[in-house]
Scaffold this active site. Structure first.
Site, short mmCIF file in Angstrom:
data_model
loop_
_atom_site.label_atom_id
_atom_site.label_comp_id
_atom_site.label_asym_id
_atom_site.label_seq_id
_atom_site.Cartn_x
_atom_site.Cartn_y
_atom_site.Cartn_z
N PRO A 198 0.80 -1.24 0.00
CA PRO A 198 0.00 0.00 0.00
C PRO A 198 0.82 1.28 0.00
O PRO A 198 0.26 2.37 -0.09
CB PRO A 198 -0.80 -0.12 1.30
CG PRO A 198 0.10 -0.87 2.22
CD PRO A 198 0.81 -1.88 1.35
N GLY A 199 2.15 1.18 0.14
CA GLY A 199 2.95 2.38 -0.04
C GLY A 199 3.81 2.79 1.14
O GLY A 199 4.29 3.93 1.17
N GLY A 200 4.06 1.90 2.09
CA GLY A 200 4.89 2.26 3.23
C GLY A 200 6.29 2.69 2.85
O GLY A 200 6.81 3.69 3.34
N ASP A 216 3.29 -1.57 -8.93
CA ASP A 216 2.44 -2.60 -8.34
C ASP A 216 1.16 -2.71 -9.16
O ASP A 216 0.70 -1.72 -9.74
CB ASP A 216 2.10 -2.27 -6.88
CG ASP A 216 1.78 -3.54 -6.07
OD1 ASP A 216 0.89 -4.31 -6.47
OD2 ASP A 216 2.44 -3.74 -5.03
N ASP A 254 10.07 -4.67 -1.19
CA ASP A 254 9.59 -5.36 0.02
C ASP A 254 8.50 -6.35 -0.39
O ASP A 254 7.50 -6.52 0.30
CB ASP A 254 9.07 -4.33 1.02
CG ASP A 254 8.85 -4.91 2.42
OD1 ASP A 254 9.63 -5.80 2.81
OD2 ASP A 254 7.91 -4.47 3.11
N LYS A 283 11.86 -12.57 2.07
CA LYS A 283 10.85 -13.07 3.00
C LYS A 283 10.78 -14.60 2.91
O LYS A 283 10.72 -15.16 1.81
CB LYS A 283 9.49 -12.46 2.69
CG LYS A 283 9.45 -10.93 2.84
CD LYS A 283 8.10 -10.37 2.40
CE LYS A 283 8.11 -8.86 2.47
NZ LYS A 283 7.98 -8.35 3.83
#
Length: 323
Positions: A198-200, A216, A254, A283
């Site tokens: 969402p854009g962190g 994205d 990320d 991850k």
């Protein structure tokens, strides 16, 4: 062989048949990945002291260690005063890793110059002051190391957080990565954030004043999309070619994906040579893929760390022109 971060290693009794030549501090709950990584490098911990793995072998690079004590020394300390005097005679700044004997450790710490681990106000580089580490293995036995790999107290990195602007707390990983590098996106620089929604991370980059293309298939948080310098591109992070985005100062990622797929993505960007720096989260889903983590670390110009704000993941750093 893979291990799960939920597994706990079988810690043998703390008997030290050999001198301690290195000590590795695991993040809480990640003792098992660190144990397996060390074993893969031919290092078998001879004992655990809390989250500190003690080894009789020389230090090795350990991605899953928040901190590595590079020159451990074992000393008898018959009194609180003797322990404090020993540390003060060696250097000024010390971090205590307290495991049991908490009152005695606190009394020793009270006699040392204070080390104030104030939260960083980003953008900020990691502390540069020389910091050693110590712990009490027994009330009258101290393990100390004047040199360690992390500039932070027990590897813990705290920031003055923004609880209003970013759409998630993921931005703290980017802040920590940049603090460890000592550099961050600056006005006039160009960046790409792969898998941005969402854009962190996009928020953190734009807050630095750099331009950022957020790639994205999903939408950015509207507040992030409206920030100056943010360009949203609806595309696949894996399908887009580095050349399509032109030369950039930074490539950030990320993305949630299987490690081998992330490795292929990293190799593609490194081979393209269009990014000056890369910061990418690796991850793990289920077990820890040590083979892929080692392949990331083997990329020339790259290194892999477990950051304080990482969960069951590592962070890959790459610099086209390492200093």
């Amino acid at each position: 062989m893979t291990t799960s971060s939920s597994e706990q290693p079988v810690a043998p009794p703390l008997v030290l048949p050999h001198p301690v030549r290195a000590a590795y501090l695991a993040a809480e709950g990640f003792e098992a990945p660190l144990t397996e990584e060390l074993r893969r490098k031919g290092v078998e911990p001879m004992g655990w002291h809390g989250r500190l793995a003690l080894s009789s072998a020389p230090p090795v690079a350990a991605a899953w260690a928040l901190d590595t004590w590079l020159e451990p020394e074992l000393h008898p300390v018959p009194s609180i005063g003797a322990a404090a005097a020993l540390l003060r005679a060696r250097q000024r700044n010390w971090a205590c890793h307290a495991v049991g004997h908490h009152r005695r450790a606190a009394l020793i710490e009270a006699r040392l110059p204070p080390v104030r681990a104030r939260p960083l106000v980003f953008p900020a580089a990691a502390p540069t002051g020389h910091l050693g580490a110590w712990t009490l293995l027994a009330p009258d036995t101290m393990l100390l190391s004047t040199r360690k790999t992390s500039p932070f107290v027990n590897g813990a990195v705290a920031f003055v957080e923004d609880r209003v602007g970013p759409p998630s707390r993921a931005y703290l990983k980017l802040w920590e990565a940049c603090a460890r590098l000592g550099v961050w996106p600056r006005p006039g620089e160009s960046c790409v954030d792969l898998g941005a929604s969402p854009g962190g991370w996009t928020w953190a980059i734009a807050q630095c004043g750099a331009g950022v293309t957020a790639v994205d298939r999903a939408d950015l948080d509207p507040r992030v999309a409206a920030m100056p310098g943010v360009v949203a591109r609806r595309d696949s992070a894996f399908g887009i070619e580095p050349a399509d985005l032109g030369p950039v100062d930074w490539m950030f990622s990320d993305i949630i994906a299987y490690p081998p797929r992330l490795l292929a993505l990293a190799r593609r960007w490194v081979a393209a040579g269009t990014a000056r720096r890369i910061v990418m989260t690796i991850k793990f889903q289920g077990g820890t893929d040590h083979e892929t983590a080692e392949a990331f670390a083997a990329i020339p110009g790259g290194r892999v760390l477990h950051l304080w704000h990482n969960k069951h993941e590592l962070t890959f750093f790459w610099d086209r022109d390492p200093s």
